[in-house]
Motif scaffolding. Structure first.
Motif, PDB file in Angstrom:
ATOM      1  N   PRO A 246     -13.036  60.772  23.885  1.00 34.41           N
ATOM      2  CA  PRO A 246     -12.044  61.725  23.364  1.00 34.41           C
ATOM      3  C   PRO A 246     -12.652  62.600  22.264  1.00 34.41           C
ATOM      4  O   PRO A 246     -13.403  62.122  21.417  1.00 34.41           O
ATOM      5  CB  PRO A 246     -10.936  60.831  22.791  1.00 34.41           C
ATOM      6  CG  PRO A 246     -11.228  59.457  23.296  1.00 34.41           C
ATOM      7  CD  PRO A 246     -12.708  59.393  23.517  1.00 34.41           C
ATOM      8  N   ILE A 247     -12.291  63.870  22.263  1.00 35.49           N
ATOM      9  CA  ILE A 247     -12.703  64.803  21.229  1.00 35.49           C
ATOM     10  C   ILE A 247     -11.538  65.737  20.946  1.00 35.49           C
ATOM     11  O   ILE A 247     -10.806  66.129  21.871  1.00 35.49           O
ATOM     12  CB  ILE A 247     -13.975  65.587  21.641  1.00 35.49           C
ATOM     13  CG1 ILE A 247     -14.469  66.455  20.483  1.00 35.49           C
ATOM     14  CG2 ILE A 247     -13.756  66.412  22.898  1.00 35.49           C
ATOM     15  CD1 ILE A 247     -15.848  67.077  20.747  1.00 35.49           C
ATOM     16  N   ALA A 248     -11.347  66.100  19.675  1.00 35.94           N
ATOM     17  CA  ALA A 248     -10.172  66.894  19.303  1.00 35.94           C
ATOM     18  C   ALA A 248     -10.537  67.909  18.234  1.00 35.94           C
ATOM     19  O   ALA A 248     -11.476  67.712  17.445  1.00 35.94           O
ATOM     20  CB  ALA A 248      -9.045  65.992  18.808  1.00 35.94           C
ATOM     21  N   LEU A 249      -9.786  69.013  18.217  1.00 33.82           N
ATOM     22  CA  LEU A 249      -9.920  70.064  17.207  1.00 33.82           C
ATOM     23  C   LEU A 249      -8.683  70.059  16.326  1.00 33.82           C
ATOM     24  O   LEU A 249      -7.552  70.041  16.819  1.00 33.82           O
ATOM     25  CB  LEU A 249     -10.081  71.432  17.888  1.00 33.82           C
ATOM     26  CG  LEU A 249     -10.016  72.662  16.972  1.00 33.82           C
ATOM     27  CD1 LEU A 249     -11.186  72.691  15.994  1.00 33.82           C
ATOM     28  CD2 LEU A 249      -9.990  73.950  17.805  1.00 33.82           C
ATOM     29  N   LYS A 286     -13.510  66.279  15.904  1.00 29.80           N
ATOM     30  CA  LYS A 286     -13.716  64.843  15.726  1.00 29.80           C
ATOM     31  C   LYS A 286     -13.848  64.136  17.070  1.00 29.80           C
ATOM     32  O   LYS A 286     -13.053  64.354  17.981  1.00 29.80           O
ATOM     33  CB  LYS A 286     -12.549  64.238  14.938  1.00 29.80           C
ATOM     34  CG  LYS A 286     -12.699  62.753  14.653  1.00 29.80           C
ATOM     35  CD  LYS A 286     -11.527  62.239  13.825  1.00 29.80           C
ATOM     36  CE  LYS A 286     -11.673  60.745  13.528  1.00 29.80           C
ATOM     37  NZ  LYS A 286     -10.528  60.239  12.739  1.00 29.80           N
ATOM     38  N   ILE A 287     -14.874  63.285  17.169  1.00 31.59           N
ATOM     39  CA  ILE A 287     -15.069  62.422  18.336  1.00 31.59           C
ATOM     40  C   ILE A 287     -14.545  61.034  17.985  1.00 31.59           C
ATOM     41  O   ILE A 287     -14.857  60.491  16.925  1.00 31.59           O
ATOM     42  CB  ILE A 287     -16.567  62.332  18.708  1.00 31.59           C
ATOM     43  CG1 ILE A 287     -17.097  63.704  19.135  1.00 31.59           C
ATOM     44  CG2 ILE A 287     -16.792  61.322  19.815  1.00 31.59           C
ATOM     45  CD1 ILE A 287     -18.595  63.734  19.333  1.00 31.59           C
ATOM     46  N   THR A 288     -13.761  60.459  18.868  1.00 32.21           N
ATOM     47  CA  THR A 288     -13.272  59.094  18.655  1.00 32.21           C
ATOM     48  C   THR A 288     -14.160  58.132  19.435  1.00 32.21           C
ATOM     49  O   THR A 288     -14.022  57.968  20.643  1.00 32.21           O
ATOM     50  CB  THR A 288     -11.809  58.962  19.113  1.00 32.21           C
ATOM     51  OG1 THR A 288     -11.010  59.938  18.427  1.00 32.21           O
ATOM     52  CG2 THR A 288     -11.274  57.581  18.797  1.00 32.21           C
ATOM     53  N   ASN A 297     -19.617  61.625  13.675  1.00 28.32           N
ATOM     54  CA  ASN A 297     -18.631  61.775  14.749  1.00 28.32           C
ATOM     55  C   ASN A 297     -17.602  62.849  14.451  1.00 28.32           C
ATOM     56  O   ASN A 297     -16.686  63.071  15.243  1.00 28.32           O
ATOM     57  CB  ASN A 297     -17.920  60.442  15.004  1.00 28.32           C
ATOM     58  CG  ASN A 297     -18.848  59.430  15.661  1.00 28.32           C
ATOM     59  OD1 ASN A 297     -19.942  59.777  16.091  1.00 28.32           O
ATOM     60  ND2 ASN A 297     -18.430  58.185  15.706  1.00 28.32           N
ATOM     61  N   SER A 298     -17.729  63.498  13.313  1.00 24.02           N
ATOM     62  CA  SER A 298     -16.834  64.612  12.992  1.00 24.02           C
ATOM     63  C   SER A 298     -17.605  65.666  12.208  1.00 24.02           C
ATOM     64  O   SER A 298     -18.606  65.361  11.554  1.00 24.02           O
ATOM     65  CB  SER A 298     -15.618  64.130  12.192  1.00 24.02           C
ATOM     66  OG  SER A 298     -16.017  63.659  10.929  1.00 24.02           O
ATOM     67  N   LYS A 299     -17.145  66.889  12.297  1.00 23.03           N
ATOM     68  CA  LYS A 299     -17.751  68.005  11.575  1.00 23.03           C
ATOM     69  C   LYS A 299     -16.638  68.954  11.166  1.00 23.03           C
ATOM     70  O   LYS A 299     -15.738  69.246  11.954  1.00 23.03           O
ATOM     71  CB  LYS A 299     -18.769  68.726  12.464  1.00 23.03           C
ATOM     72  CG  LYS A 299     -20.130  68.917  11.832  1.00 23.03           C
ATOM     73  CD  LYS A 299     -21.086  69.541  12.815  1.00 23.03           C
ATOM     74  CE  LYS A 299     -22.501  69.574  12.280  1.00 23.03           C
ATOM     75  NZ  LYS A 299     -23.058  68.297  11.905  1.00 23.03           N
ATOM     76  N   ILE A 300     -16.708  69.399   9.913  1.00 26.59           N
ATOM     77  CA  ILE A 300     -15.708  70.351   9.434  1.00 26.59           C
ATOM     78  C   ILE A 300     -16.312  71.754   9.396  1.00 26.59           C
ATOM     79  O   ILE A 300     -17.536  71.922   9.314  1.00 26.59           O
ATOM     80  CB  ILE A 300     -15.175  69.952   8.040  1.00 26.59           C
ATOM     81  CG1 ILE A 300     -16.323  69.899   7.028  1.00 26.59           C
ATOM     82  CG2 ILE A 300     -14.438  68.619   8.103  1.00 26.59           C
ATOM     83  CD1 ILE A 300     -15.854  69.649   5.601  1.00 26.59           C
TER      84      ILE A 300
END
Length: 649
Positions: A246-249, A286-288, A297-300
């Motif tokens: 899963p990946i989300a914005l 973010k990648i879960t 696993n996340s980048k802003i």
């Protein structure tokens, strides 16, 4: 054998006392005349010899007594450690984010700290170096307290600086004993970081127990229209194939887009997210997934309102300039030299002197002031120029000068890929493109200019004039079609586009912590005003340089937490910055211990912190001998007593 108090041996002269006593006791026998009895003469000689033996035995025991006492008080010992010199342990402890990984005994950094505390000697002195701090001359208790306060840092280790520090310490070893130990996972470091002259040290490689990691490598915008923005995320997989990730914005904490993906082993993939165009956005992808490194696993990232860069071209008109400097990114204007509004120059970020024959003194002084305040200047000469007027301007900013005009057909062949103009322009070096050419050029003293693009004879075609703090670029010839075909070359676009982009650096989507980051802020400050940077937990004043229409902030090698930071003037927020950990911390590439040990004999690797300190403590274990010498003194005293009492001559 070593001695704790070798100065005691200055008292060796005391051994003369029993010798003097012995000499006084050697009295001569007096001969007494007696009757002629032969056997009495024999008894007399035997008694005389026996008395001498007794006195020599007593002298030997007394000398042994004095000598044993001297040795006892000098405190002799056997050890590899010289207790007369101060021992300082230099400990480098890598606290970069990669040491958050788990090994056989738990989290790498925490376990290393615990083993240092449990195995170091309370009698020694320590120096502690981390990626952000350095402490000298620490006692055991001070070392323990500093270690317990060590936190993870986004600053990656600089092994070159660490080895230089070790070398400096060893050069001063006459002042004391030093032992150096490097504790790290040695991530993304290779054998060539060590040389034959590398100072000797011990090293402990912290080993994680996983070989799989998935990370967000980078984020970029592939499409930006009035309505839609397409954000692309490059995901990197190290290890086995992974499916259904899963990946989300997010915009702050608000979910905007969510999807899942699969990725092959040891590969990368690009995922796209579309969202409504907005002037401002605090985004996060973010990648879960649970793997070796949770921080990657996340980048802003941020979307700030981009400032249009102001560009003024003075002189001839060129169609290619208006095609490169499009309206949605630049405010491009043109003026002839005769109709130039000098007041407009100070409002620009980039000035292009486009093939003017002469640089008037007024314009030269205005351009010098403009460049001193952070503006960029590009100079394209005409086919016919007043060389003295050009050199008069150059003398005001550097020692660069034009010499003569040469008529010669030359190809433009060499590109300086390391120059900021070509940063991220080429994915690899290009060797087979069709070279542009020129029929004539102005020769110059090339030692005073840094080449960006060069002719085939290695003289600069485009160069940056060497002048501290200024951005002044020089073309060696006119770009008129009958002189040069460079304006039809693919290189023309990135060169002029980046001239403008480097004149004012709009905020990037994000910055990597620990890197050299310079940020242009579109704000005009008065004499005593400054800008600050803050987030929800802290606030600080960054290094900054104020120019006429902007402030340049330097966030070089600052150890900051990954977060959104806000550039503020008084209580007003000017722009938002997103800071992420360096992506190099996600690499599963580590130093090959076997190869390094084989090629560098002065580097010794250990399997764990505990093993190193146990071995060192065993080597440094002191075997005191003074008790044996004291016992020998007692024995010699007893021998003397026994000889005096029981030995009858």
């Amino acid at each position: 054998m070593h001695f704790q108090n070798p100065s005691i041996f200055y008292f060796l002269w005391l051994l003369i006392i029993p010798i003097i006593v012995h000499l006084f006791q050697l009295q001569k026998f007096v001969k007494v005349p007696f009757t002629n009895v032969a056997f009495l003469q024999k008894i007399f000689q035997e008694n005389r010899k026996s008395s001498k033996v007794k006195k020599w035995l007593i002298l030997a025991t007394r000398l042994l007594l004095f000598l044993s006492l001297l040795f006892a008080f000098s405190q002799p010992y056997f050890s590899n450690k010289n207790t007369t010199k101060k021992l300082t342990n230099f400990i480098y402890l890598d606290n970069s984010l990669s040491t958050i990984a788990e090994g056989e005994k738990g989290v790498l950094l925490k376990n290393a700290i615990q083993e240092i505390i449990e195995n170091t000697s309370a009698e020694e002195t320590f120096s502690l170096l981390t990626n952000t701090e350095f402490f000298e001359n620490l006692s055991y208790e001070e070392l323990k307290n500093k270690l317990l306060l060590v936190k993870y840092s986004s600053i990656s280790p600089d092994f070159e600086s660490i080895l230089l520090k070790i070398s400096k310490i060893q050069n001063n070893k006459i002042k004391g004993l030093h032992k150096s130990i490097l504790i790290s996972d040695f991530q993304n470091t290779y054998e060539n970081m060590f040389t034959n002259v590398t100072a000797g040290f011990s090293a402990i490689k912290l080993r994680n127990n996983k070989e799989n990691n998935i990370s967000l490598d980078s984020i970029y915008i592939s499409k930006n229209t009035n309505d839609i923005i397409t954000v692309n995320a490059i995901v990197k997989n190290q290890g086995k194939k992974k499916e259904g990730i899963p990946i989300a914005l997010y915009d702050k904490e608000k979910l905007i887009n969510k999807q899942s993906f699969s990725i092959e082993n040891n590969s990368t993939t690009t995922l796209s997210f579309s969202l409504q165009n907005s002037t401002e956005l605090e985004g996060k992808i973010k990648i879960t997934y649970s793997d070796i490194f949770p921080f990657d696993n996340s980048k802003i990232f941020t979307l700030n309102r981009a400032k249009k860069i102001n560009i003024l071209s003075i002189g001839k008109t060129n169609k290619f300039l208006s095609k490169i400097y499009v309206k949605n990114e630049f405010n491009f204007t043109f003026s002839s030299l005769q109709n130039l509004d000098y007041n407009a120059i100070s409002k620009q970020e980039l000035i292009i002197l486009n093939e003017i024959e002469n640089i008037p003194a007024t314009l030269a002084n205005t351009l010098v002031d403009f460049s001193n305040k952070g503006g960029s200047v590009v100079i394209i000469p005409n086919t016919i120029i007043n060389i003295s007027s050009y050199n008069s301007f150059f003398r005001k900013v550097s020692s660069f000068k034009i010499q003569t005009k040469k008529t010669d057909s030359l190809k433009i062949t060499s590109i300086n890929y390391d120059h900021p103009i070509f940063k991220n322009v080429f994915s690899k070096k290009v060797n087979n493109f069709q070279y542009p050419s020129t029929k004539e050029y102005f020769n110059s003293n090339s030692r005073d200019i840094s080449s960006i693009i060069s002719f085939e004879n290695n003289t600069p075609f485009i160069g940056q004039i060497n002048s501290t703090g200024k951005k002044i670029y020089w073309f060696a010839n006119s770009l008129t079609d009958n002189i040069s075909n460079f304006s039809k070359s693919p290189l023309i676009v990135p060169v002029f586009y980046n001239f403008a982009k480097l004149s004012f650096k709009n905020t990037q989507l994000y910055y990597e912590i620990g890197k050299i980051n310079q940020i242009d802020v579109n704000v005009k400050l008065n004499k005593d005003e400054i800008v600050s940077i803050k987030n929800k937990n802290s606030s600080f004043i960054p290094q900054q340089q104020t120019y006429q229409n902007k402030v340049v902030l330097s966030l070089n090698n600052l150890d900051l937490e990954p977060d959104y930071f806000y550039v503020t003037k008084d209580t007003d927020t000017i722009q938002t910055l997103a800071l992420n950990p360096p992506k190099s911390e996600s690499l599963l590439e580590f130093l090959d211990v076997k190869t390094t040990s084989f090629t560098n004999k002065n580097v010794v690797f250990y399997t764990s912190v505990e093993d190193y300190f146990k071995e060192q403590n065993k080597k440094n274990e002191v075997h005191w001998l003074w008790k044996w010498f004291l016992a020998l003194a007692i024995v010699s005293l007893l021998l003397e007593i026994l000889i005096l009492k029981f030995y009858k001559p």
